[in-house]
Design a protein around this motif. Structure first.
Motif, PDB file in Angstrom:
ATOM      1  N   ARG A   1       0.828  -1.210   0.000  1.00 50.96           N
ATOM      2  CA  ARG A   1       0.000   0.000   0.000  1.00 50.96           C
ATOM      3  C   ARG A   1       0.863   1.262   0.000  1.00 50.96           C
ATOM      4  O   ARG A   1       0.566   2.237  -0.706  1.00 50.96           O
ATOM      5  CB  ARG A   1      -0.931  -0.023   1.215  1.00 50.96           C
ATOM      6  CG  ARG A   1      -1.978   1.078   1.203  1.00 50.96           C
ATOM      7  CD  ARG A   1      -3.057   0.834   2.247  1.00 50.96           C
ATOM      8  NE  ARG A   1      -2.528   0.911   3.607  1.00 50.96           N
ATOM      9  CZ  ARG A   1      -2.474  -0.117   4.440  1.00 50.96           C
ATOM     10  NH1 ARG A   1      -2.904  -1.309   4.045  1.00 50.96           N
ATOM     11  NH2 ARG A   1      -1.993   0.032   5.679  1.00 50.96           N
ATOM     12  N   ALA A   2       1.945   1.233   0.754  1.00 50.07           N
ATOM     13  CA  ALA A   2       2.838   2.382   0.799  1.00 50.07           C
ATOM     14  C   ALA A   2       3.503   2.623  -0.553  1.00 50.07           C
ATOM     15  O   ALA A   2       3.611   3.773  -1.014  1.00 50.07           O
ATOM     16  CB  ALA A   2       3.903   2.166   1.878  1.00 50.07           C
TER      17      ALA A   2
ATOM     18  N   LYS B   1       2.384   1.785  -3.493  1.00 47.79           N
ATOM     19  CA  LYS B   1       1.368   2.305  -4.419  1.00 47.79           C
ATOM     20  C   LYS B   1       1.139   3.794  -4.211  1.00 47.79           C
ATOM     21  O   LYS B   1       1.015   4.566  -5.169  1.00 47.79           O
ATOM     22  CB  LYS B   1       0.064   1.529  -4.224  1.00 47.79           C
ATOM     23  CG  LYS B   1      -1.035   1.923  -5.205  1.00 47.79           C
ATOM     24  CD  LYS B   1      -2.271   1.057  -5.005  1.00 47.79           C
ATOM     25  CE  LYS B   1      -3.369   1.447  -5.995  1.00 47.79           C
ATOM     26  NZ  LYS B   1      -4.586   0.618  -5.802  1.00 47.79           N
ATOM     27  N   LYS B   2       1.118   4.217  -2.960  1.00 43.17           N
ATOM     28  CA  LYS B   2       0.930   5.638  -2.665  1.00 43.17           C
ATOM     29  C   LYS B   2       2.110   6.473  -3.152  1.00 43.17           C
ATOM     30  O   LYS B   2       1.927   7.566  -3.695  1.00 43.17           O
ATOM     31  CB  LYS B   2       0.723   5.841  -1.161  1.00 43.17           C
ATOM     32  CG  LYS B   2      -0.648   5.457  -0.642  1.00 43.17           C
ATOM     33  CD  LYS B   2      -0.800   5.860   0.824  1.00 43.17           C
ATOM     34  CE  LYS B   2      -2.187   5.540   1.361  1.00 43.17           C
ATOM     35  NZ  LYS B   2      -2.321   5.960   2.779  1.00 43.17           N
TER      36      LYS B   2
ATOM     37  N   SER C   1       1.921   6.843  -6.982  1.00 40.18           N
ATOM     38  CA  SER C   1       0.860   7.745  -7.426  1.00 40.18           C
ATOM     39  C   SER C   1       1.146   9.192  -7.034  1.00 40.18           C
ATOM     40  O   SER C   1       0.680  10.130  -7.688  1.00 40.18           O
ATOM     41  CB  SER C   1      -0.485   7.303  -6.850  1.00 40.18           C
ATOM     42  OG  SER C   1      -0.467   7.370  -5.431  1.00 40.18           O
ATOM     43  N   HIS C   2       1.955   9.394  -5.991  1.00 36.09           N
ATOM     44  CA  HIS C   2       2.235  10.740  -5.519  1.00 36.09           C
ATOM     45  C   HIS C   2       3.357  11.409  -6.315  1.00 36.09           C
ATOM     46  O   HIS C   2       3.255  12.604  -6.642  1.00 36.09           O
ATOM     47  CB  HIS C   2       2.624  10.701  -4.036  1.00 36.09           C
ATOM     48  CG  HIS C   2       2.739  12.062  -3.406  1.00 36.09           C
ATOM     49  ND1 HIS C   2       1.665  12.744  -2.893  1.00 36.09           N
ATOM     50  CD2 HIS C   2       3.820  12.867  -3.204  1.00 36.09           C
ATOM     51  CE1 HIS C   2       2.057  13.907  -2.410  1.00 36.09           C
ATOM     52  NE2 HIS C   2       3.368  14.006  -2.580  1.00 36.09           N
TER      53      HIS C   2
ATOM     54  N   TRP D   1       1.111  12.205   3.779  1.00 38.44           N
ATOM     55  CA  TRP D   1       0.132  11.407   3.031  1.00 38.44           C
ATOM     56  C   TRP D   1       0.355   9.900   3.223  1.00 38.44           C
ATOM     57  O   TRP D   1      -0.334   9.083   2.607  1.00 38.44           O
ATOM     58  CB  TRP D   1       0.172  11.762   1.546  1.00 38.44           C
ATOM     59  CG  TRP D   1       1.558  12.018   1.019  1.00 38.44           C
ATOM     60  CD1 TRP D   1       2.241  13.193   1.043  1.00 38.44           C
ATOM     61  CD2 TRP D   1       2.421  11.058   0.397  1.00 38.44           C
ATOM     62  NE1 TRP D   1       3.488  13.034   0.485  1.00 38.44           N
ATOM     63  CE2 TRP D   1       3.616  11.740   0.083  1.00 38.44           C
ATOM     64  CE3 TRP D   1       2.296   9.705   0.093  1.00 38.44           C
ATOM     65  CZ2 TRP D   1       4.687  11.102  -0.549  1.00 38.44           C
ATOM     66  CZ3 TRP D   1       3.352   9.069  -0.526  1.00 38.44           C
ATOM     67  CH2 TRP D   1       4.529   9.765  -0.845  1.00 38.44           C
ATOM     68  N   LEU D   2       1.337   9.534   4.057  1.00 40.34           N
ATOM     69  CA  LEU D   2       1.543   8.144   4.450  1.00 40.34           C
ATOM     70  C   LEU D   2       1.210   7.986   5.924  1.00 40.34           C
ATOM     71  O   LEU D   2       1.517   8.864   6.736  1.00 40.34           O
ATOM     72  CB  LEU D   2       3.002   7.722   4.223  1.00 40.34           C
ATOM     73  CG  LEU D   2       3.496   7.551   2.783  1.00 40.34           C
ATOM     74  CD1 LEU D   2       5.000   7.260   2.784  1.00 40.34           C
ATOM     75  CD2 LEU D   2       2.744   6.448   2.053  1.00 40.34           C
ATOM     76  N   SER D   3       0.611   6.866   6.266  1.00 41.57           N
ATOM     77  CA  SER D   3       0.351   6.588   7.676  1.00 41.57           C
ATOM     78  C   SER D   3       1.664   6.188   8.350  1.00 41.57           C
ATOM     79  O   SER D   3       2.639   5.822   7.686  1.00 41.57           O
ATOM     80  CB  SER D   3      -0.670   5.459   7.812  1.00 41.57           C
ATOM     81  OG  SER D   3      -0.123   4.224   7.377  1.00 41.57           O
TER      82      SER D   3
ATOM     83  N   GLU E   1       2.688   2.763   7.382  1.00 43.69           N
ATOM     84  CA  GLU E   1       3.223   2.693   6.022  1.00 43.69           C
ATOM     85  C   GLU E   1       4.641   3.246   5.959  1.00 43.69           C
ATOM     86  O   GLU E   1       5.505   2.701   5.264  1.00 43.69           O
ATOM     87  CB  GLU E   1       2.304   3.451   5.069  1.00 43.69           C
ATOM     88  CG  GLU E   1       0.962   2.772   4.859  1.00 43.69           C
ATOM     89  CD  GLU E   1      -0.061   3.684   4.201  1.00 43.69           C
ATOM     90  OE1 GLU E   1      -1.098   3.172   3.742  1.00 43.69           O
ATOM     91  OE2 GLU E   1       0.175   4.923   4.147  1.00 43.69           O
TER      92      GLU E   1
END
Length: 475
Positions: free
Chosen positions: A45-46, A48-49, A52-53, A242-244, A247
């Motif tokens: 998930r990280a 992918k973020k 996309s960022h 924008w990452l938890s 992540e």
């Protein structure tokens, strides 16, 4: 920390103690650093973020970069009319960009490592945007030479800066995919640079000509974009809002794990002197130089050839200029598919080079319209040859020296960006025609098509000798 082309292939190796351009800390093929990251859903998930960022922004940056580099081709006749910059001066100035780029790539790389990718990428965009904008106010050949050289200096470090950013944000196996998407910006820029420049050339006002507005608008686009880059990019994963937290930790842990494994791997340091002793490596350099000659000759001279086709507007010239590059992109994918199905890489490269040679030769046999059609045909060859070439050295080279050699091949090949436009400009200035240059490109393509059959795709004994470590002297 040095940035190497192994970072592109997903096998990064960096050393905080190494700032020599041609010394690389390279891991063995069995290094666990090349292993795919664990199937951790948080890590996935990280990743992918992150993609996309940052990837869309980097593609846009590359498009703007490419346009500012090659837009002089669309205003050559305008500068000749308004400033008296002749063919020889134009060709020399076009090539000076690559001299500045080559001379300052390593210093820029070293500074990037000290101040960080975020700051340095913003600086690069700002200075190249300002330099590109100042092109609107040149008044003579000297101004043209200085600013083209400074544009190369300003852009130096952009590509390794992006690669460095990827090494801090993506695991090794994802880095290769990301860089492939990033490089697609070059293909997109080839398609849109002509129409965009043609539209901007229609703008007049405030006592400025259309070519001046083109430089100002395209240059200032880079300046404005650099401010967005500063606020959009983060220096480290832990800075990313924008990452938890989960992540961030997963991403940093995976990248740190890879780094520890690379540090534990056995390293070798092939020097430039050793690489230059391998005849196969020198053959690869010569082949790529021949390919790049044709690509850069077409890049900087095609708009001038199109203008001779008739009473065409700048917009029409821009759209016509996109046609060969669109055809070449389609051909590149077709050739790649065929080469993957029918294995004989040297033959496919030779076929592509012969297509380029035939196209360049035919462009000298008819009028401007026929010349344009012939160059469209040639583009199928020289762009396909550029992509088909790389599997040959990659197959020949030991993975431990591949990064160093690929960097060497790329550097020598890019000198074609200086030789081709400079030679074409001199020929047109002295003979009134670039026909001799086109014959020369046809000849070098044929020569390369012959030489490629002497290129090996399997490792030879010299690659092993290059890898032998220097003896350790007891004190």
């Amino acid at each position: 920390m040095s940035i190497k082309l192994s970072d592109i292939s997903g096998n990064p190796n960096t050393s905080p103690h190494n700032n020599n351009q041609w010394e690389f800390d390279l891991v063995t093929p069995s290094s666990p650093a090349t292993a795919a990251p664990a199937t951790d859903p948080v890590l996935a998930r990280a990743i992918k973020k992150v993609k996309s960022h940052v990837l869309p922004l980097f593609v846009i940056m590359f498009i703007v970069n490419y346009i500012d580099r090659v837009n002089i081709g669309f205003v050559r006749t305008h500068m000749e009319h308004d400033l008296g910059i002749g063919a020889a001066a134009y060709g020399f100035g076009a090539g000076l960009f690559f001299i500045g780029y080559a001379l300052f790539e390593v210093p820029s790389n070293m500074l990037l490592q000290k101040v960080g990718a975020r700051i340095w990428l913003t600086r690069i965009m700002f200075t190249w945007g300002i330099t590109a904008t100042l092109m609107a106010f040149i008044q003579n050949e000297t101004h043209f030479y200085i600013l083209r050289f400074l544009l190369g200096v300003a852009e130096a470090g952009f590509f390794p800066g992006v690669i460095y950013y990827f090494t801090r944000w993506l695991p090794g196996v994802e880095r290769g995919k990301a860089i492939a998407i990033f490089l697609s910006g070059s293909a997109l820029a080839s398609l849109i640079s002509g129409p965009l420049s043609g539209v901007l050339l229609q703008i007049t006002g405030l006592g400025l000509h259309g070519w001046q507005w083109m430089y100002i608008i395209e240059g200032m686009a880079s300046v404005l974009l650099c401010f967005f880059v500063w606020f959009w990019l983060d220096s480290k994963p832990h800075d990313a809002k924008w990452l938890s937290l989960e992540e961030k930790d997963a991403l940093v842990s995976e990248i740190d794990r890879e780094q520890r494994e690379r540090d534990a791997a056995t390293t070798v340091k092939p020097t430039l002197g050793k690489l230059l002793k391998d005849r196969q490596i020198m053959l690869f350099c010569a082949l790529y130089f021949c390919i790049q000659l044709t690509i850069y000759a077409a890049t900087f001279w095609l708009p001038s050839i199109i203008k001779k086709m008739g009473d065409l507007s700048d917009i029409q010239v821009g759209f016509y200029n996109s046609i060969p590059w669109l055809i070449s992109i389609i051909a590149m994918y077709a050739f790649a598919a065929l080469a993957g199905k029918f294995k004989f890489q040297q033959a496919w490269v030779a076929a592509a080079l012969l297509i380029a040679a035939v196209g360049m030769f035919l462009s000298t046999t008819g009028g401007p319209i026929f010349a344009f059609i012939a160059i469209c045909f040639a583009a199928i060859g020289f762009k396909s040859a550029s992509s088909l070439f790389w599997p040959i050295p990659q197959g020949y080279l030991d993975a431990r020296i591949a990064a160093a050699v690929i960097a060497l091949i790329n550097s020598i090949g890019n000198l074609g960006g200086f030789v081709a436009p400079t030679t074409f400009g001199f020929l047109e200035q002295t003979t009134g025609s670039i026909q001799g240059g086109l014959y020369g490109l046809a000849g070098t393509s044929i020569l390369a098509a012959i030489l490629v059959f002497f290129a090996r795709t399997l490792p030879g004994p010299t690659t092993s000798s290059v890898l032998q470590p220097a003896p350790v002297l007891s004190k």
